[in-house]
Design an enzyme around this catalytic site. Structure first.
Site, PDB file in Angstrom:
ATOM      1  CG  HIS A 285      40.643  45.493  40.785  1.00 54.91           C
ATOM      2  ND1 HIS A 285      40.867  44.165  40.898  1.00 54.91           N
ATOM      3  CD2 HIS A 285      39.914  45.577  39.587  1.00 54.91           C
ATOM      4  CE1 HIS A 285      40.281  43.683  40.062  1.00 54.91           C
ATOM      5  NE2 HIS A 285      39.774  44.193  39.160  1.00 54.91           N
TER       6      HIS A 285
ATOM      7  CG  ASP B 214      42.290  42.667  43.549  1.00 53.23           C
ATOM      8  OD1 ASP B 214      41.753  43.636  44.156  1.00 53.23           O
ATOM      9  OD2 ASP B 214      42.160  42.143  42.479  1.00 53.23           O
TER      10      ASP B 214
ATOM     11  CB  SER C  35      37.219  42.530  38.265  1.00 48.92           C
ATOM     12  OG  SER C  35      38.344  42.410  37.321  1.00 48.92           O
TER      13      SER C  35
END
Length: 527
Positions: free
Chosen positions: A251, A284, A365
């Site tokens: 993402h 992911d 992230s």
């Protein structure tokens, strides 16, 4: 005088009333009060009665002697009155009167001493205009003993209040000034030779197992990513692995997939562009390749299967764009099921994650979660928030989740090798309407799909439609999300020991994880 009425011309040609005058009733007036005489003079002799005509206080009138005596050596000579009245007496030269008009000193001028008592008003004197008569109460203010002056009143209450306020303010001001003068630093308190000494000697090296030691080893391998997709942008973190590749979250770089730009900044603040090697929305995870690494070292990968709850961990990344941020905590839980994205969509993510209380925020992230040895045990990917109903806090609340490094290792290898990642499956569909314990396999065909794929991993292990899966590898399964996360966290070929229930009886089966047919990685949906 022109403004007074003369009542008895025969007895007062000069405006005086004789002391022996008897009024119309045949009564003699009260005896006159004594005149005020100079202290140096005696009462007139020769049997002459004192004159009580009101002039004795001021001196004789014109044409008379010093003290009311007629001039010696001749009779009075009449002179015309300057106001048109009857002629008055004329003083002869050389005789005493009102004084020499020339102003020269006269030898016969009387010297007056202070009166012996309060001056009485002249007997039967005619008025001389306002302010002539002595003030009421006598001449006490001029040294005469008269009536007692009225008592002086004390100050008013308002005056006392104002005075008290002024005194209080003055006292307060003086107190403040005194305090300042007593407490202010004086020039004598300054010491030109004053010093605190040198800083103690020491070292900035830290034990390798300390947080500072771990951070020193890991920081050079952590990078910051800035992604520009044209219509959208994002930031995140990543870490350098073997071959000069960078592992991060899908993402983070998804916006650049259609042809956007990626800039990578290393810990030495040098930047370079990068391109996507492969990405896997289901896990992911993504791998990118920077143009330069500037000599940055690759990071060490650990074994997530050896992680236990309570282990100390360190999270490193760029939360909110703050490059090289280090936070620490512990492993809070293992195999925590996390679903990100919309269910049954191409970019839905199921994680059997490592939970940590190390602070993780947007921008962390893709960064590494490392153990006390500086080895990566997870990829920071998600955080839990309170949600809109609880205030919408989107920052760290101590609930962060990382993809286990063993799963990330496999995905990274497949993405670098083939550009795609295998998707682990056991060949069953799940009954979403089931509300009991465990997860039940569908019992009917839905949309042309059988509940148990023929000749698939579950069919080969003996599972049937309607069976209820209770445990996988000893972990109690609570819902379908947890079951999917546990399966997809395993690599194809790994074995799963499944406890299930059929017809009220518990059974056990061993299933070998298979792989779904490879499919091209879908492009991200427009936002």
């Amino acid at each position: 005088m022109t403004d007074e009425t003369r009542t008895r011309e025969a007895h007062g040609a000069e405006g005086r009333t004789p002391s022996d005058f008897t009024d119309d009733r045949g009564q003699a007036p009260e005896p006159p009060r004594p005149d005020f005489l100079p202290a140096e003079e005696a009462v007139p002799s020769h049997g002459e009665q004192p004159r009580n005509d009101g002039w004795s206080q001021l001196g004789g009138p014109p044409g008379q002697g010093r003290w009311g005596q007629a001039p010696q050596g001749g009779a009075e000579q009449p002179r015309p009155d300057d106001r048109g009245g009857q002629p008055g007496p004329v003083a002869h030269p050389g005789q005493s009167g009102w004084g020499d008009p020339s102003g020269r000193a006269r030898q016969d001028t009387a010297v007056f001493g202070p009166p012996a008592g309060p001056p009485p008003p002249p007997s039967q004197a005619f008025g001389m205009g306002p302010g002539w008569a002595p003030p009421p109460g006598g001449y006490a203010g001029a040294g005469y003993a008269g009536a007692a002056a009225p008592g002086r009143r004390g100050p008013r209450t308002s005056t006392l209040v104002v005075l008290a306020v002024v005194i209080a303010l003055l006292a307060s001001t003086l107190g403040s000034v005194g305090t300042y003068l007593l407490t202010r630093p004086s020039l004598s308190d300054r010491d030109p030779s004053f010093t605190l000494g040198k800083a103690p000697t020491g070292s900035n090296s830290r034990p390798p197992e300390s947080i500072a030691g771990v951070a020193a080893r890991v920081l050079p391998s952590v990078v910051s990513l800035a992604v520009d997709g044209g219509t959208s942008a994002s930031t995140g973190s990543g870490f350098l692995i073997k071959g000069g590749y960078v592992v991060t979250n899908n993402h983070v770089v998804a916006a650049a997939a259609p042809g956007g730009e990626i800039q990578i900044q290393f810990s030495n603040r040098k930047s370079t562009s990068a391109r996507i090697i492969g990405r896997d929305p289901e896990s992911d995870l993504a791998v990118v390749k920077p143009e330069e690494t500037f000599g940055a070292p690759e990071i060490s990968l650990g074994n997530s299967d050896n992680v236990v709850v309570g282990d100390p961990v360190v999270a490193i990344g760029s939360p909110l764009g703050l490059v090289g941020t280090v936070t620490s905590g512990i492993v809070s839980s293992l195999n925590r099921p996390v679903q990100a994205g919309e269910e049954n969509s191409s970019d839905t993510t199921w994680l059997s994650a490592i939970q940590t209380d190390a602070a993780i925020n947007p921008g962390n992230s893709g960064g590494p979660l490392v153990n006390a040895n500086g080895e990566v045990i997870g990829v920071n990917s998600a955080i839990a928030t309170l949600g809109r109903s609880a205030g919408g806090q989107s920052g760290s609340i101590g609930l962060g989740f990382a993809i286990p490094v063993n799963h990330a290792r496999r995905i990274a290898e497949e993405l670098v090798s083939t550009g795609v990642a295998k998707k682990s499956r056991i060949g069953i569909t799940i009954d979403q309407t089931y509300q009991g314990a465990g997860v039940r396999i569908d019992s009917e065909v839905k949309q042309g799909t059988r509940p148990v794929e023929p000749d698939g991993p579950a069919d080969k292990a003996g599972l049937k439609p309607g069976d209820v899966i209770l445990e996988i590898n000893g972990t109690v399964v609570q819902d379908s999300t947890e079951l999917i996360a546990l399966i997809r966290n395993k690599a194809p070929g790994e074995k799963l020991v499944i406890k299930f229930q059929r017809g009220g009886q518990e059974k056990t089966a061993t299933v070998t994880v298979g792989a779904a047919a490879a499919q091209p990685t879908p492009a991200p949906r427009p936002s």
